[in-house]
Design a protein around this motif. Structure first.
Motif, PDB file in Angstrom:
ATOM      1  N   SER A 167       0.733  -1.134  -0.094  1.00  0.00           N
ATOM      2  CA  SER A 167      -0.136   0.044   0.178  1.00  0.00           C
ATOM      3  C   SER A 167       0.814   1.340   0.046  1.00  0.00           C
ATOM      4  O   SER A 167       2.179   1.203   0.146  1.00  0.00           O
ATOM      5  CB  SER A 167      -0.726   0.023   1.354  1.00  0.00           C
ATOM      6  N   GLY A 168       0.327   2.394  -0.152  1.00  0.00           N
ATOM      7  CA  GLY A 168       1.103   3.560   0.021  1.00  0.00           C
ATOM      8  C   GLY A 168       1.126   4.245  -1.465  1.00  0.00           C
ATOM      9  O   GLY A 168       0.305   4.246  -2.202  1.00  0.00           O
ATOM     10  N   ARG A 169       2.285   5.056  -1.588  1.00  0.00           N
ATOM     11  CA  ARG A 169       2.486   5.805  -2.746  1.00  0.00           C
ATOM     12  C   ARG A 169       2.923   4.985  -4.087  1.00  0.00           C
ATOM     13  O   ARG A 169       3.945   5.186  -4.755  1.00  0.00           O
ATOM     14  CB  ARG A 169       3.514   6.736  -2.558  1.00  0.00           C
ATOM     15  N   VAL A 170       1.911   4.048  -4.317  1.00  0.00           N
ATOM     16  CA  VAL A 170       2.025   3.230  -5.644  1.00  0.00           C
ATOM     17  C   VAL A 170       0.952   3.154  -6.408  1.00  0.00           C
ATOM     18  O   VAL A 170      -0.081   3.508  -5.989  1.00  0.00           O
ATOM     19  CB  VAL A 170       2.863   1.607  -5.373  1.00  0.00           C
ATOM     20  N   LYS A 171       1.018   2.902  -7.957  1.00  0.00           N
ATOM     21  CA  LYS A 171      -0.056   3.071  -8.792  1.00  0.00           C
ATOM     22  C   LYS A 171      -1.003   2.072  -8.581  1.00  0.00           C
ATOM     23  O   LYS A 171      -2.197   2.115  -8.597  1.00  0.00           O
ATOM     24  CB  LYS A 171       0.529   3.263 -10.350  1.00  0.00           C
ATOM     25  N   LYS A 172      -0.404   0.770  -8.404  1.00  0.00           N
ATOM     26  CA  LYS A 172      -1.118  -0.203  -7.768  1.00  0.00           C
ATOM     27  C   LYS A 172      -0.934  -0.956  -6.538  1.00  0.00           C
ATOM     28  O   LYS A 172      -0.530  -2.034  -6.820  1.00  0.00           O
ATOM     29  CB  LYS A 172      -1.070  -1.177  -9.095  1.00  0.00           C
ATOM     30  N   GLY A 228       3.224  -1.276 -10.708  1.00  0.00           N
ATOM     31  CA  GLY A 228       3.287  -0.242 -11.476  1.00  0.00           C
ATOM     32  C   GLY A 228       3.908   1.293 -11.395  1.00  0.00           C
ATOM     33  O   GLY A 228       3.781   2.142 -12.114  1.00  0.00           O
ATOM     34  N   GLY A 229       4.959   1.218 -10.628  1.00  0.00           N
ATOM     35  CA  GLY A 229       5.718   2.169 -10.192  1.00  0.00           C
ATOM     36  C   GLY A 229       5.176   3.300  -8.986  1.00  0.00           C
ATOM     37  O   GLY A 229       4.044   2.815  -8.603  1.00  0.00           O
ATOM     38  N   MET A 230       5.963   4.262  -8.843  1.00  0.00           N
ATOM     39  CA  MET A 230       5.318   5.179  -7.705  1.00  0.00           C
ATOM     40  C   MET A 230       4.131   6.024  -8.531  1.00  0.00           C
ATOM     41  O   MET A 230       4.079   6.075  -9.891  1.00  0.00           O
ATOM     42  CB  MET A 230       6.484   6.164  -7.316  1.00  0.00           C
TER      43      MET A 230
END
Length: 318
Positions: free
Chosen positions: A168-173, A194-196
């Motif tokens: 969880s957190g600051r990622v796209k997926k 999917g990256g940040m």
């Protein structure tokens, strides 16, 4: 377990309370039969006459679903070797600790036991007890069908197998990710999530936060997530909360230590008083590093269970 005198008991820990962890819920919602089959296999292997599933009370829909599925298993005569029991969790984080869970199943307050004796010798209702988690049982069927080689052939950097990460957190997926053992935080972000999210720096300082410890390590060198011990932390239940340099890590650490203060069972002084003292020290600024280090050492060395032993490791290194 089979070397211990019968009758033996099997206790399943489905009390998923670690911050940032949701993989057990994910698997139980999507494929409960795989979990139930693994559970019945394990009970058969250790010849457990009774099997207790301790389900988190904040998952009421899963509890009702499991009740229904257990009735179907019994009606189909698939449980002649073990009697299935479903128990509601007590709503306390500490009951995820194996011996506190045993106490709770017995109808007592969830307080960790002193060890030895260990659960495999004296566990639930005084009987030898195997305690296991949802994810291990979920993958048993695949390992039996495909063989141990199938699992050990996966992995990176000399690590074997795979792991389920709650990301969880600051990622796209965000979500539950099954990745090879030995994967790094950066690989986990870029290959599986999917990256940040947009607007984050391309080379973030990724604050990997396994429930075991917000490590605050750069993603390039940190999460061969099984080798975090060298940095003074451990991966725990493979929950990873991705933060960045936009986040206030002191605020994150204070939030976590407040959680452990609230969830301390209060049985032992080092944890009960130590978490409260840590909150007061960390709420002030600047931090007294020497005093926090002394307090952390005391909590790790003298607390009865993993909550007090690991709470300073999980928070103070931020």
């Amino acid at each position: 377990m089979r070397a211990e005198p019968g009758p033996r008991i099997f206790a399943v820990n489905a009390d998923e309370g670690e911050p940032g962890t949701f993989k057990d819920r994910y698997y139980l919602e999507r494929d409960p039969h795989r979990f139930l089959e693994g559970m019945l296999l394990a009970a058969w292997v250790v010849e457990a006459t009774d099997t207790y599933i301790y389900i988190r009370d904040e998952y009421p829909e899963l509890r009702l679903m499991l009740l229904d599925e257990i009735e179907k298993l019994e009606a189909a005569e698939l449980t002649p070797h073990t009697k299935l029991h479903l128990r509601r969790g007590a709503g306390a984080y500490i009951c995820g600790e194996e011996s506190a869970m045993i106490e709770s199943i017995e109808g007592k307050r969830g307080l960790p036991r002193h060890r030895p004796p260990y659960l495999a010798q004296v566990g639930l209702f005084g009987r030898p007890t195997l305690e296991q988690n949802v994810e291990t049982l979920f993958w048993l069927r695949d390992i039996v069908e495909k063989g141990a080689g199938w699992m050990t052939s996966q992995g990176r950097r000399e690590r074997k197998g795979f792991r389920s990460f709650s990301v969880s957190g600051r990622v796209k997926k965000p979500g539950v990710v099954v990745a090879p053992a030995g994967v790094t935080v950066r690989e986990l972000i870029n290959e599986y999530c999917g990256g940040m999210i947009d607007g984050e720096p391309s080379r973030p300082i990724c604050r990997a936060a396994p429930p075991a410890h917000p490590s605050g390590l750069d993603g390039r060198r940190a999460a061969r997530l099984r080798t975090l011990e060298k940095y003074g932390c451990f991966v725990g239940s493979h929950a990873v909360v991705i933060l960045s340099d936009k986040d206030d890590m002191k605020a994150v650490a204070l939030n976590l230590i407040k959680f452990f203060e609230d969830e301390s069972c209060g049985q032992c002084t080092p944890c009960r008083v130590g978490t409260e003292k840590a909150v007061k020290l960390m709420a002030q600024g600047p931090w007294d590093v020497a005093l926090l280090t002394e307090l952390s050492t005391l909590m790790r060395d003298a607390s009865i269970c993993g909550l007090g032993q690991a709470a300073p490791t999980r928070c103070c290194a931020c």
